[in-house]
Design a protein around this motif. Structure first.
Motif, PDB file in Angstrom:
ATOM      1  N   LEU A  64       0.811  -1.231   0.000  1.00 10.30           N
ATOM      2  CA  LEU A  64       0.000   0.000   0.000  1.00 10.30           C
ATOM      3  C   LEU A  64       0.839   1.274   0.000  1.00 10.30           C
ATOM      4  CD1 LEU A  64      -2.592  -1.215   2.673  1.00 10.30           C
ATOM      5  CD2 LEU A  64      -3.097  -0.718   0.267  1.00 10.30           C
ATOM      6  N   HIS A  65       2.174   1.153   0.017  1.00  3.95           N
ATOM      7  CA  HIS A  65       2.987   2.340   0.291  1.00  3.95           C
ATOM      8  C   HIS A  65       2.886   3.426  -0.777  1.00  3.95           C
ATOM      9  CE1 HIS A  65       5.966   0.686  -2.516  1.00  3.95           C
ATOM     10  NE2 HIS A  65       6.558   1.860  -2.496  1.00  3.95           N
ATOM     11  N   ASP A  66       2.544   3.050  -2.008  1.00  2.00           N
ATOM     12  CA  ASP A  66       2.410   4.049  -3.080  1.00  2.00           C
ATOM     13  C   ASP A  66       0.983   4.084  -3.625  1.00  2.00           C
ATOM     14  OD1 ASP A  66       4.942   5.211  -3.187  1.00  2.00           O
ATOM     15  OD2 ASP A  66       5.741   3.695  -4.556  1.00  2.00           O
ATOM     16  N   PHE A  67       0.005   4.042  -2.739  1.00  2.00           N
ATOM     17  CA  PHE A  67      -1.394   4.001  -3.158  1.00  2.00           C
ATOM     18  C   PHE A  67      -1.870   5.415  -3.533  1.00  2.00           C
ATOM     19  CE2 PHE A  67      -5.765   2.074  -1.710  1.00  2.00           C
ATOM     20  CZ  PHE A  67      -6.264   2.278  -2.976  1.00  2.00           C
ATOM     21  N   PHE A  68      -1.358   5.917  -4.639  1.00  2.00           N
ATOM     22  CA  PHE A  68      -1.809   7.212  -5.161  1.00  2.00           C
ATOM     23  C   PHE A  68      -2.255   6.977  -6.595  1.00  2.00           C
ATOM     24  CE2 PHE A  68       2.790   6.877  -5.705  1.00  2.00           C
ATOM     25  CZ  PHE A  68       2.935   7.080  -7.063  1.00  2.00           C
ATOM     26  N   LEU A  69      -3.324   7.651  -6.985  1.00  2.23           N
ATOM     27  CA  LEU A  69      -3.959   7.313  -8.258  1.00  2.23           C
ATOM     28  C   LEU A  69      -3.801   8.411  -9.306  1.00  2.23           C
ATOM     29  CD1 LEU A  69      -6.990   5.704  -6.493  1.00  2.23           C
ATOM     30  CD2 LEU A  69      -5.427   4.485  -8.006  1.00  2.23           C
ATOM     31  N   TYR A  70      -2.582   8.858  -9.489  1.00  2.00           N
ATOM     32  CA  TYR A  70      -2.325   9.853 -10.535  1.00  2.00           C
ATOM     33  C   TYR A  70      -0.933   9.579 -11.096  1.00  2.00           C
ATOM     34  CZ  TYR A  70       0.313  11.869  -6.660  1.00  2.00           C
ATOM     35  OH  TYR A  70       1.172  12.034  -5.614  1.00  2.00           O
ATOM     36  N   ASP A  71      -0.701  10.044 -12.310  1.00  2.00           N
ATOM     37  CA  ASP A  71       0.631   9.930 -12.900  1.00  2.00           C
ATOM     38  C   ASP A  71       1.404  11.179 -12.502  1.00  2.00           C
ATOM     39  OD1 ASP A  71       2.900   9.732 -14.426  1.00  2.00           O
ATOM     40  OD2 ASP A  71       1.868   9.121 -16.245  1.00  2.00           O
ATOM     41  N   TRP A  72       2.435  10.989 -11.695  1.00  2.00           N
ATOM     42  CA  TRP A  72       3.141  12.147 -11.126  1.00  2.00           C
ATOM     43  C   TRP A  72       4.104  12.804 -12.107  1.00  2.00           C
ATOM     44  CZ3 TRP A  72       8.495  11.551 -10.754  1.00  2.00           C
ATOM     45  CH2 TRP A  72       8.949  10.240 -10.868  1.00  2.00           C
ATOM     46  N   LYS A  73       4.288  12.198 -13.268  1.00  2.00           N
ATOM     47  CA  LYS A  73       5.279  12.747 -14.201  1.00  2.00           C
ATOM     48  C   LYS A  73       4.625  13.718 -15.179  1.00  2.00           C
ATOM     49  CE  LYS A  73       6.161   8.516 -15.156  1.00  2.00           C
ATOM     50  NZ  LYS A  73       5.283   8.042 -14.086  1.00  2.00           N
ATOM     51  N   ILE A  74       5.357  14.733 -15.543  1.00  2.00           N
ATOM     52  CA  ILE A  74       4.821  15.647 -16.544  1.00  2.00           C
ATOM     53  C   ILE A  74       5.114  15.103 -17.931  1.00  2.00           C
ATOM     54  CG2 ILE A  74       4.933  17.699 -15.113  1.00  2.00           C
ATOM     55  CD1 ILE A  74       7.505  18.383 -16.744  1.00  2.00           C
ATOM     56  N   ARG A  75       4.514  15.693 -18.937  1.00  2.00           N
ATOM     57  CA  ARG A  75       4.638  15.139 -20.284  1.00  2.00           C
ATOM     58  C   ARG A  75       5.973  15.463 -20.950  1.00  2.00           C
ATOM     59  NH1 ARG A  75       0.977  11.819 -21.168  1.00  2.00           N
ATOM     60  NH2 ARG A  75      -1.053  12.228 -20.345  1.00  2.00           N
ATOM     61  N   ARG A  76       6.674  16.476 -20.421  1.00  2.00           N
ATOM     62  CA  ARG A  76       7.914  16.863 -21.091  1.00  2.00           C
ATOM     63  C   ARG A  76       9.111  16.727 -20.156  1.00  2.00           C
ATOM     64  NH1 ARG A  76       6.442  22.571 -22.840  1.00  2.00           N
ATOM     65  NH2 ARG A  76       5.145  22.279 -21.029  1.00  2.00           N
ATOM     66  N   PRO A  77       9.607  15.526 -19.965  1.00  2.00           N
ATOM     67  CA  PRO A  77      10.704  15.328 -19.013  1.00  2.00           C
ATOM     68  C   PRO A  77      11.986  16.021 -19.443  1.00  2.00           C
ATOM     69  CG  PRO A  77      10.240  13.317 -20.207  1.00  2.00           C
ATOM     70  CD  PRO A  77       9.166  14.277 -20.581  1.00  2.00           C
TER      71      PRO A  77
END
Ligand SMILES: [Fe+2]
Ligand SMILES: [Fe+2]
Length: 160
Positions: A64-77
């Protein structure tokens, strides 16, 4: 998904949870958050068992340690500064998000709360209070390090 029967029993209710299963669609270090969490979970289970610590809490907290429901990365790394800011913010905030989500869906014990809420130490300033918390903290870092080549390929693929 999990071959060890005892481990599968220990975390079965989590893996059956619909909201939790959405982690399979969320990309992380070139894999999904679910893949990453399963690997941390299996490693924590094995090591906690070897030390004769509380392996059920270690496995559940790890899953459960990373139970977050979004993509944390932006589209232009390639935009490094912005990427760093996003990474830093996510690094600080997602343990609390994961803890809120996990507590909403499951009944957590103190060890599991410690594991989830403090897994980003030393980026977040409060260290784990339990040995299982320390164990998962280190397992997460080890698994994340192993994922660097995956992540690198993923970023290169995006640019193309
Ligand atoms: Fe994390
Ligand atoms: Fe993680």
């Amino acid at each position: 998904m999990i071959e060890d029967r005892e481990l599968a029993r220990a975390v079965g209710d989590i893996l059956e949870n619909r909201e939790f299963r959405r982690l399979g669609e969320i990309s992380h270090h070139g894999n999904s958050v679910l893949d990453h969490s399963l690997e941390v979970c299996a490693l924590a289970w094995r090591l906690a068992g070897r030390f004769r610590w509380d392996r059920v809490s270690a496995a559940r907290g790890a899953l459960l340690h990373d139970f977050f429901l979004y993509d944390w990365k932006i589209r232009r790394p390639e935009n490094r500064r912005r990427f760093y800011e996003v990474w830093k913010m996510h690094g600080f905030t997602h343990p609390k998000t994961a803890l809120d989500n996990a507590s909403f869906h499951f009944i957590l014990n103190e060890r599991e709360r410690d594991i989830i809420g403090r897994h980003m130490f030393p980026l977040t300033p409060v260290p784990p209070r339990t040995r299982e918390g320390w164990l998962v903290n280190l397992c997460d870092k080890w698994v994340s390090l192993k994922e660097i080549p995956l992540y690198w390929n993923h970023l290169r693929g995006r640019k193309g």
